[in-house]
Write a protein that holds these residues in place. Structure first.
Motif, PDB file in Angstrom:
ATOM      1  N   ARG A 170       0.821  -1.204   0.000  1.00 48.41           N
ATOM      2  CA  ARG A 170       0.000   0.000   0.000  1.00 48.41           C
ATOM      3  C   ARG A 170       0.858   1.258   0.000  1.00 48.41           C
ATOM      4  O   ARG A 170       0.562   2.241  -0.692  1.00 48.41           O
ATOM      5  CB  ARG A 170      -0.932  -0.021   1.215  1.00 48.41           C
ATOM      6  CG  ARG A 170      -2.060  -1.027   1.038  1.00 48.41           C
ATOM      7  CD  ARG A 170      -2.763  -1.385   2.317  1.00 48.41           C
ATOM      8  NE  ARG A 170      -3.552  -0.298   2.858  1.00 48.41           N
ATOM      9  CZ  ARG A 170      -4.650  -0.461   3.597  1.00 48.41           C
ATOM     10  NH1 ARG A 170      -5.054  -1.689   3.864  1.00 48.41           N
ATOM     11  NH2 ARG A 170      -5.311   0.562   4.071  1.00 48.41           N
TER      12      ARG A 170
ATOM     13  N   PHE B 139       2.505   1.502  -3.530  1.00 44.29           N
ATOM     14  CA  PHE B 139       1.470   1.846  -4.503  1.00 44.29           C
ATOM     15  C   PHE B 139       1.121   3.325  -4.380  1.00 44.29           C
ATOM     16  O   PHE B 139       0.995   4.046  -5.378  1.00 44.29           O
ATOM     17  CB  PHE B 139       0.244   0.968  -4.245  1.00 44.29           C
ATOM     18  CG  PHE B 139      -0.688   0.857  -5.424  1.00 44.29           C
ATOM     19  CD1 PHE B 139      -0.340   0.113  -6.530  1.00 44.29           C
ATOM     20  CD2 PHE B 139      -1.933   1.474  -5.399  1.00 44.29           C
ATOM     21  CE1 PHE B 139      -1.212  -0.012  -7.608  1.00 44.29           C
ATOM     22  CE2 PHE B 139      -2.809   1.355  -6.460  1.00 44.29           C
ATOM     23  CZ  PHE B 139      -2.443   0.612  -7.567  1.00 44.29           C
TER      24      PHE B 139
ATOM     25  N   ALA C 274      -3.790  -4.623  -4.183  1.00 44.92           N
ATOM     26  CA  ALA C 274      -4.156  -3.740  -3.077  1.00 44.92           C
ATOM     27  C   ALA C 274      -4.850  -4.538  -1.987  1.00 44.92           C
ATOM     28  O   ALA C 274      -5.777  -5.297  -2.246  1.00 44.92           O
ATOM     29  CB  ALA C 274      -5.077  -2.633  -3.595  1.00 44.92           C
TER      30      ALA C 274
ATOM     31  N   SER D 160      -8.100   2.061  -5.007  1.00 41.91           N
ATOM     32  CA  SER D 160      -6.825   1.826  -5.681  1.00 41.91           C
ATOM     33  C   SER D 160      -7.034   1.627  -7.177  1.00 41.91           C
ATOM     34  O   SER D 160      -6.280   2.152  -8.004  1.00 41.91           O
ATOM     35  CB  SER D 160      -6.140   0.597  -5.085  1.00 41.91           C
ATOM     36  OG  SER D 160      -5.883   0.784  -3.715  1.00 41.91           O
TER      37      SER D 160
END
Length: 218
Positions: free
Chosen positions: A130, A133, A151, A161
């Motif tokens: 996370r 990302f 995700a 996401s």
């Protein structure tokens, strides 16, 4: 766009020779989300690392006319002894973006709570994903590299996401590695299959999935 020109990568270990990229010549168009498919051990992560500039090819070259992101999901992209916030600031400085703005974005997006200010070595794999990302998609790149990141979290976070990824790739391209065919269908427009050191590109992601499944079960 990203141009792979006579790209070759060979690993040698214990007298054995493994060819990951065998004189690949391919142009990946700008502004296209490409799902990179291949069996375990085919070399997908190595290819992503070469495109990112983290691993040198044995021979050949990779050319691009845009800015490529660091690869989310690859070990080493995030420093374990730094906090999530420190990693975010470090990446912001590397890419020349406003640090405080990126920190605010990632802290809000990743939903890590107090862990955002704790060392990344204390994170679960999902939390690392996370964070990476969020940092990656918090910066405007021409091409995003996403390697095996799903995700994690509740359905709302997963949907958030997905929407952010699709919003970013409306104006940018991506190379997205995943073994989840539904995820590739959802995230990608085109596809590429890495098999036997060769890379086969398909403008339609469904054609890439069909080719991958044929090779996987062949």
């Amino acid at each position: 766009m990203i141009v792979l020109r006579n790209l070759t990568k060979v690993f040698r270990h214990g007298g054995r020779r493994k060819v990951v990229a065998d004189n690949i010549n391919l142009t990946i168009p700008s502004g296209v989300s490409v799902g990179l498919l291949g069996r375990n051990g085919a070399g997908k992560s190595t290819l992503i690392r070469m495109i990112a500039g983290l691993t040198a090819p044995t021979s050949g070259e990779i050319l691009t006319d845009g800015q490529i992101s660091f690869p989310v999901g690859i070990s080493g992209a995030i420093h374990p002894d730094m906090t999530g916030a420190q990693n975010t600031r470090f990446v912001a400085r590397i890419y020349g973006v406003e640090t405080d703005a990126l920190v605010r974005f990632v802290e809000d997006f990743a939903e890590l709570g107090d862990h955002f200010h704790m060392p990344v070595r204390t994170y679960s794999s999902g939390m690392r994903g996370r964070l990476g990302f969020g940092i990656n998609l918090g910066i405007q790149f021409d091409t995003y590299l996403i390697d095996e990141v799903t995700a994690t979290g509740d359905a709302d976070f997963v949907e958030k996401s997905r929407k952010l990824f699709r919003a970013r790739t409306e104006k940018a391209g991506a190379i997205f590695v995943s073994h989840s065919i539904p995820q590739v269908r959802q995230m990608c427009d085109a596809g590429a299959v890495l098999s036997g050191g060769k890379l086969y590109y398909y403008p339609d992601v469904e054609d890439a999935i069909a080719a991958y499944e044929t090779r996987a079960h062949g």
